[in-house]
Each structure stands twice: as structure tokens, then as C-alpha cells.
Design an enzyme around this catalytic site. Structure first.
Site, PDB file in Angstrom:
ATOM      1  N   MET A  30       0.851  -1.194   0.000  1.00 35.95           N
ATOM      2  CA  MET A  30       0.000   0.000   0.000  1.00 35.95           C
ATOM      3  C   MET A  30       0.890   1.248   0.000  1.00 35.95           C
ATOM      4  SD  MET A  30      -3.419  -0.924   2.083  1.00 35.95           S
ATOM      5  CE  MET A  30      -2.768  -0.719   3.721  1.00 35.95           C
ATOM      6  N   GLY A  31       2.127   1.093  -0.448  1.00 35.08           N
ATOM      7  CA  GLY A  31       3.035   2.238  -0.525  1.00 35.08           C
ATOM      8  C   GLY A  31       3.615   2.596   0.829  1.00 35.08           C
ATOM      9  N   LEU A  33       6.737   2.999   1.392  1.00 35.89           N
ATOM     10  CA  LEU A  33       7.687   1.890   1.434  1.00 35.89           C
ATOM     11  C   LEU A  33       8.804   2.131   2.436  1.00 35.89           C
ATOM     12  CD1 LEU A  33       8.037   1.113  -2.392  1.00 35.89           C
ATOM     13  CD2 LEU A  33       6.376   0.212  -0.741  1.00 35.89           C
ATOM     14  N   HIS A  34       9.183   1.055   3.118  1.00 35.16           N
ATOM     15  CA  HIS A  34      10.292   1.105   4.073  1.00 35.16           C
ATOM     16  C   HIS A  34      11.186  -0.115   3.818  1.00 35.16           C
ATOM     17  CE1 HIS A  34       7.984  -1.949   6.126  1.00 35.16           C
ATOM     18  NE2 HIS A  34       6.970  -1.113   6.288  1.00 35.16           N
ATOM     19  N   GLY A  36      11.401  -2.889   5.140  1.00 32.23           N
ATOM     20  CA  GLY A  36      10.697  -4.171   5.126  1.00 32.23           C
ATOM     21  C   GLY A  36      10.197  -4.499   3.729  1.00 32.23           C
ATOM     22  N   HIS A  37       9.547  -3.513   3.079  1.00 26.99           N
ATOM     23  CA  HIS A  37       9.079  -3.734   1.707  1.00 26.99           C
ATOM     24  C   HIS A  37      10.270  -4.008   0.774  1.00 26.99           C
ATOM     25  CE1 HIS A  37       5.750  -0.956   3.183  1.00 26.99           C
ATOM     26  NE2 HIS A  37       5.088  -1.998   2.780  1.00 26.99           N
ATOM     27  N   GLY A 147       5.327 -10.010   3.861  1.00 28.92           N
ATOM     28  CA  GLY A 147       6.115  -9.972   5.092  1.00 28.92           C
ATOM     29  C   GLY A 147       5.444 -10.789   6.194  1.00 28.92           C
ATOM     30  N   SER A 186       4.607   0.986   7.977  1.00 29.44           N
ATOM     31  CA  SER A 186       4.293   2.300   7.402  1.00 29.44           C
ATOM     32  C   SER A 186       3.646   3.194   8.453  1.00 29.44           C
ATOM     33  CB  SER A 186       3.353   2.145   6.212  1.00 29.44           C
ATOM     34  OG  SER A 186       3.903   1.243   5.303  1.00 29.44           O
TER      35      SER A 186
END
Ligand code: PAF
Length: 278
Positions: A30-31, A33-34, A36-37, A147, A186
Site C-alpha cells: 500500500m506504498g 515503502l520502508h 521491510g518492503h 512480510g 508504514s
């Protein structure tokens, strides 16, 4: 990286790749982004020839309209973060590409969705299952990366893919944490300075409880202690903190089989979730 906004354009790309015999991965997000993504994107790059990242803030999975309004939307920054990763397509569908006029179908997975997150966020998992089914079918990906931080979601998505004979294999990847142990999310950007300093107490308490359970302490005792630690640190409410089967989320008294401790707790008006293997 090609920016794609319509399912027809995605299909055209996808057809070319199928024709060339290439394996395609999708990373649904869902954007906002960090790291983890980005770890999912790295796993996707290793596991496939072509990688599609999707960004769609899915209104159907927000049971609280305020939460939907507050959800960070950072498409430009997200595209910049993805640039070094060699992603082939960034699919950012317009809402009508996912929910066209007259859309009337709901994908609902029973059993796994009914408690933990499901009990606290009515309708959430129907929204997730519906959008993920659409993203799997639109991308026709061979493999999808999720994740483990959203552990219940991971099991649900795997279930729906198997049940609906969708030929997308679901792969779970380990939770990525900040240096102080806070699970990357997020939502973390919504934590004020003081709350951010308190936040890692959740993971610390979970680790202590997991160690105690592994050492033979009854789960009820270890969990009670963990809840006290989390509240004492400054968390407002613990929605659940439970030991469950890693396979099907059945409640467990002891880790007689692979298990997870799962938690959801409120801090400074922000709902944080986490889980660890026991
Ligand atoms: O985990 C998320 O970010 C979302 O639930 C997902 C899987 C992208 C569906 O909207």
C-alpha cells in the site's frame, strides 16, 4: 521501471514476459515503502526474472475511515526508493481498475480470519482477500512475496490462493526491524518522538515472554508478565497478546508445535502489530 496505471497495460507487459518464458513475481503493497518492503523486493528479484511492485491503498480493508485518511501516500518517494532495485513494473492502479462501477464481489476466507486482527478490525480481511485476489489475477504472477509481520494476513493469502486455484505461490519473508527492535511499519511515521522511544518495549516484552515459554514457563504466566511490561512502558491498550499455532493460528497453551506470539497494541493513538516465532 515502467509505471503502469491500468490492468490492460499490465496484461500487455505480462503477456510479453510469459511469451519469453520468464518467471514473474509480484510484491503487493500500500506504498509508504520502508526497508521491510524493500527486503521483499530483494527476495522477489532473487526468485524471479521479472518483478512487479503494486501500490494501492485499498479502501475496502480499512474498517476505520480516519485510519484510511491518515494512511501515508508517498508515491513519488516510493518510486525513488525502488529505483535502485531493478523492478520491472510499478503498478499503481487507479481505483476504477480495482473496483469498477458495479463491483459486487467479495472474497471471504473463513476460519483463519475470525479472531486476532479479524475480531478487532471487522471486514478488514475480506478487503485484503478481495484486493489480493484481484492483484494476483491481474498480474498473473508465478510468485508473490509478503512480510511475516502481518502473519495472519500471510496465512490467509496463502489459503485463498490455494482454495481458488490461483497459480501464484505465496512466499513469506522475515520481519525487518529497526535497530531497537521495533518492527518496520508504514504506521511508524505516525508515532511522536516520545511514543517512538517507548515503541520497542513491545518487541522486548515479546522476546522475554518467548524465551520464558521456550524455557518451560506456562504461556499464560509469560504473557501476563509481558502485558504488564508493555503497559508499564506507556502503551495505552493491548488488544491481544497470544500464543498461537504457526500453521493455523489455533490457540496453544504450550509450544508443542511451531508457534507464534502475536500482539496488537495501541501507542499514542497508533495501532501497532507484531509477532515472533516461539
Ligand atoms: O500488507 C499490505 O500492505 C496490504 O494488506 C496488502 C497485502 C498490500 C493488500 O492491500
Amino acid at each position: 521501471m515502467k509505471l503502469v496505471r491500468s490492468k490492460d497495460d499490465l496484461r500487455t507487459l505480462r503477456r510479453k514476459w510469459i511469451f519469453a518464458g520468464e518467471k514473474v513475481a509480484v510484491v503487493p503493497t500500500m506504498g509508504a515503502l520502508h526497508a521491510g518492503h524493500l527486503s521483499l523486493v530483494e527476495a522477489a528479484k532473487k526468485g524471479a526474472d521479472r518483478v512487479i511492485v503494486t501500490i494501492f491503498v485499498n479502501p475496502k480493508q480499512f474498517n476505520n475511515p480516519d485510519d484510511l485518511d491518515k494512511y501515508p501516500r508517498t508515491e513519488h518517494e516510493d518510486a525513488e526508493k525502488l529505483a535502485p532495485y531493478g523492478v520491472d513494473a510499478l503498478y499503481v492502479p487507479t481505483p476504477d481498475q480495482i473496483y469498477p462501477d458495479g463491483f459486487a464481489t467479495n472474497v471471504s476466507v473463513s476460519g483463519l480470519t475470525e479472531d486476532l486482527e479479524g475480531a478487532h478490525r471487522p471486514g478488514h480481511f475480506d478487503g485484503v482477500a478481495t484486493v489480493v485476489s484481484k492483484l494476483f489475477l491481474q498480474s498473473r504472477a508465478d510468485v508473490a512475496f509478503f512480510g511475516e509481520k502481518d502473519y495472519q494476513q500471510l496465512l490467509i493469502v496463502r489459503r485463498l490462493s490455494e482454495d481458488l486455484d490461483i497459480e501464484t505461490e505465496v512466499v513469506g519473508c522475515p520481519t525487518v526491524r529497526e535497530a531497537d527492535g521495533l518492527a518496520m511499519s508504514s504506521r511508524n511515521v505516525q508515532l511522536g518522538g516520545e511514543a517512538r522511544a517507548i515503541a520497542p518495549a513491545l518487541y522486548r516484552a515479546m522476546e522475554t515472554a518467548a524465551d520464558a515459554i521456550r524455557g518451560g514457563v506456562a504461556a499464560t504466566v509469560a504473557i501476563k508478565q509481558a502485558k504488564e511490561e508493555v503497559l508499564a512502558a506507556g502503551y495505552g491498550e493491548i488488544e491481544y497478546l497470544e500464543l498461537r499455532s504457526a500453521k493455523d493460528l489455533r490457540p496453544l497453551e504450550t509450544p508443542a508445535e511451531p508457534a507464534r506470539l502475536l500482539v496488537a497494541a495501541m501507542l499514542d493513538g497508533v495501532r501497532l502489530i507484531d509477532n515472533i516465532a516461539v
